[in-house]
Design a protein around this motif. Structure first.
Motif, short mmCIF file in Angstrom:
data_model
loop_
_atom_site.label_atom_id
_atom_site.label_comp_id
_atom_site.label_asym_id
_atom_site.label_seq_id
_atom_site.Cartn_x
_atom_site.Cartn_y
_atom_site.Cartn_z
N THR A 171 0.80 -1.22 0.00
CA THR A 171 0.00 0.00 0.00
C THR A 171 0.84 1.27 0.00
O THR A 171 0.28 2.35 -0.17
N GLU A 172 2.15 1.15 0.20
CA GLU A 172 3.01 2.33 0.27
C GLU A 172 4.39 1.97 -0.27
O GLU A 172 4.75 0.80 -0.39
N ARG A 195 0.52 8.17 -7.48
CA ARG A 195 -0.61 8.89 -8.07
C ARG A 195 -1.80 8.94 -7.12
O ARG A 195 -2.44 9.99 -6.97
N LYS A 196 -2.10 7.84 -6.46
CA LYS A 196 -3.23 7.82 -5.53
C LYS A 196 -3.00 8.78 -4.36
O LYS A 196 -3.90 9.54 -3.97
N GLU A 197 -1.79 8.76 -3.80
CA GLU A 197 -1.48 9.67 -2.68
C GLU A 197 -1.54 11.12 -3.12
O GLU A 197 -2.03 11.99 -2.38
N GLU A 242 1.52 3.84 -9.28
CA GLU A 242 0.12 3.84 -8.86
C GLU A 242 -0.03 4.36 -7.44
O GLU A 242 -0.94 5.15 -7.14
N ILE A 243 0.88 3.95 -6.56
CA ILE A 243 0.84 4.43 -5.17
C ILE A 243 1.02 5.95 -5.13
O ILE A 243 0.28 6.67 -4.45
N LYS A 291 3.50 -0.46 -9.80
CA LYS A 291 2.88 -0.33 -8.48
C LYS A 291 3.36 0.93 -7.79
O LYS A 291 2.56 1.65 -7.16
N ASP A 295 -3.29 12.40 -5.66
CA ASP A 295 -4.67 12.74 -5.98
C ASP A 295 -5.49 13.02 -4.72
O ASP A 295 -6.17 14.05 -4.61
N LEU A 296 -5.45 12.11 -3.76
CA LEU A 296 -6.25 12.27 -2.55
C LEU A 296 -5.78 13.46 -1.71
O LEU A 296 -6.59 14.22 -1.18
#
Length: 397
Positions: A5-6, A356-358, A353-354, A350, A360-361
């Protein structure tokens, strides 16, 4: 397989799956490693201002680098010896970057050659150059990069001499590794790495062996490399290389506002605020501390280049902080190398992706839907973050 996840999860897997000398090559700095540590620690000093009751729909973290649309303002930085972290590592990283929609930068000191990587890279395929005293080699490798379709040249300025990295010296780090008893015992605990390496012919410096005069193997390669970094590199030589390249030109290793101004006067298309990941001048300030002074120095400059931040980024929040302090984009090194060493191409994907998600949020929690809306206002910055130094950080002001 553990849940990932990180970026720290990938780092732990990388350490388990790569030989010690190559993990240490990635996870180390020069001398006392003060700058290496502060590159990440200083990001943690910056805090966010949360905003509530704002529309978070239809968000985008897309950006532009050198005039090209990118999935997020992040490029994979040049890192040497990636083909030792994982077999054909540069090819795997380039494929992941292409699929994700971000640029990939190949190091002069790569294991896979420019030509090998070009077969797999996307339109954002850049080449990083170290200036060598062998001018014929430099001229030839620039021409090779052109023929391979590299769309930008990234010239590293902060490695005219090699910073002392204790772990590399103690590990007697070479590519490929010497088959000593110590190395063989360590490699025996990394069967996946060993099997993949047996299956590839790419185990030495593909851009150099067979291309530099007299370099045919490991013995003369190490001697050639030790003597080749150009101690006489100056701005006039930089200008000649820019003219020789004739395309988008990026200067990496800027840690001083005056040098940033010199790069702008030269006509660089982008500069990278970077301390080489803490691997050169130990005791230099972290890149994120230097960034605001560079941004101020170039404000309003008629030839203002794009300003990118490199060194210390381990999360999407770090990317957002760099943009809030004025960076147009960022480069990541260790964050994707951990993924490569952990899981190969899938690990690089991966990691992206990690991040980008961090990114974005965190942008949404700070009240924005587009990165171009982000300013320093989203941050709480310590009063002494840029330091109180005897010599001003910003001689232009």
């Amino acid at each position: 397989m553990p849940v990932i996840t990180e970026i720290a999860d990938l780092k732990r897997l990388h350490e388990r799956r790569s030989p010690r000398m190559f993990y240490d090559y990635c996870e180390s700095g020069s001398w006392t490693e003060q700058t290496f540590r502060e590159n990440t620690n200083d990001f943690a000093q910056l805090r966010f201002r949360q905003k509530v009751a704002v529309d978070m729909s239809n968000r985008s973290v897309a950006g532009r680098m050198l005039g090209r649309e990118v999935a997020m303002p992040v490029a994979l930085a040049p890192v040497g010896l990636m083909g030792m972290q994982r077999a054909d590592g540069e090819i795997k990283a380039a494929r992941a970057a292409k699929a994700f929609g971000v640029p990939y930068t190949l190091s002069t000191m790569s294991i896979s050659s420019i030509e090998d990587v070009a077969e797999h890279a996307g339109p954002g395929f850049w080449f990083q150059l170290y200036v060598m005293t062998d001018e014929a080699f430099v001229d030839a490798i620039i021409e090779r990069a052109k023929r391979a379709g590299c769309s930008a040249l990234v010239l590293t300025l902060d490695l005219q001499a090699l910073g002392q990295r204790h772990k590399d010296l103690k590990n007697d780090m070479t590519a490929p590794p010497r088959l000593t008893l110590k190395n063989l015992l360590n490699i025996a605990t990394k069967p996946r790495w060993a099997l993949e390496m047996l299956g590839t012919p790419r185990r030495s410096f593909g851009n150099i062996v067979g291309h530099a005069e007299g370099v045919t193997g490991m013995n003369n390669l190490m001697h050639w490399t030790a003597e080749q970094f150009d101690l006489t590199l100056d701005w006039e030589k930089v200008r000649r290389i820019k003219d020789k390249w004739g395309g988008p030109f990026v200067l990496k290793g800027i840690l001083d506002a005056g040098d940033a101004l010199a790069a702008a006067e030269l006509g660089a298309d982008a500069i990278i605020v970077s301390n080489h990941g803490g691997r050169q001048l130990d005791g230099a300030l972290s890149s994120i501390r230097i960034l605001p002074s560079v941004v101020r120095a170039l404000e309003g400059h008629p030839n203002r280049p794009e300003i990118w931040l490199d060194s210390g980024i381990r999360s999407g929040q770090d990317i957002l902080k760099a943009i809030a302090l004025g960076a147009d984009a960022t480069m990541i090194g260790r964050a994707y190398v951990y993924g490569l060493g952990a899981m190969g191409e899938a690990g690089v994907t991966k990691a992206l992706e990690i991040l980008r998600k961090e990114l974005d949020l965190s942008m949404a929690f700070c009240g924005h839907r587009r990165l171009e809306q982000v300013t320093r206002d989203i941050l709480l910055v310590p009063q002494d973050f840029e330091g109180r130094w005897d010599r001003p950080l910003d001689p232009a002001r």
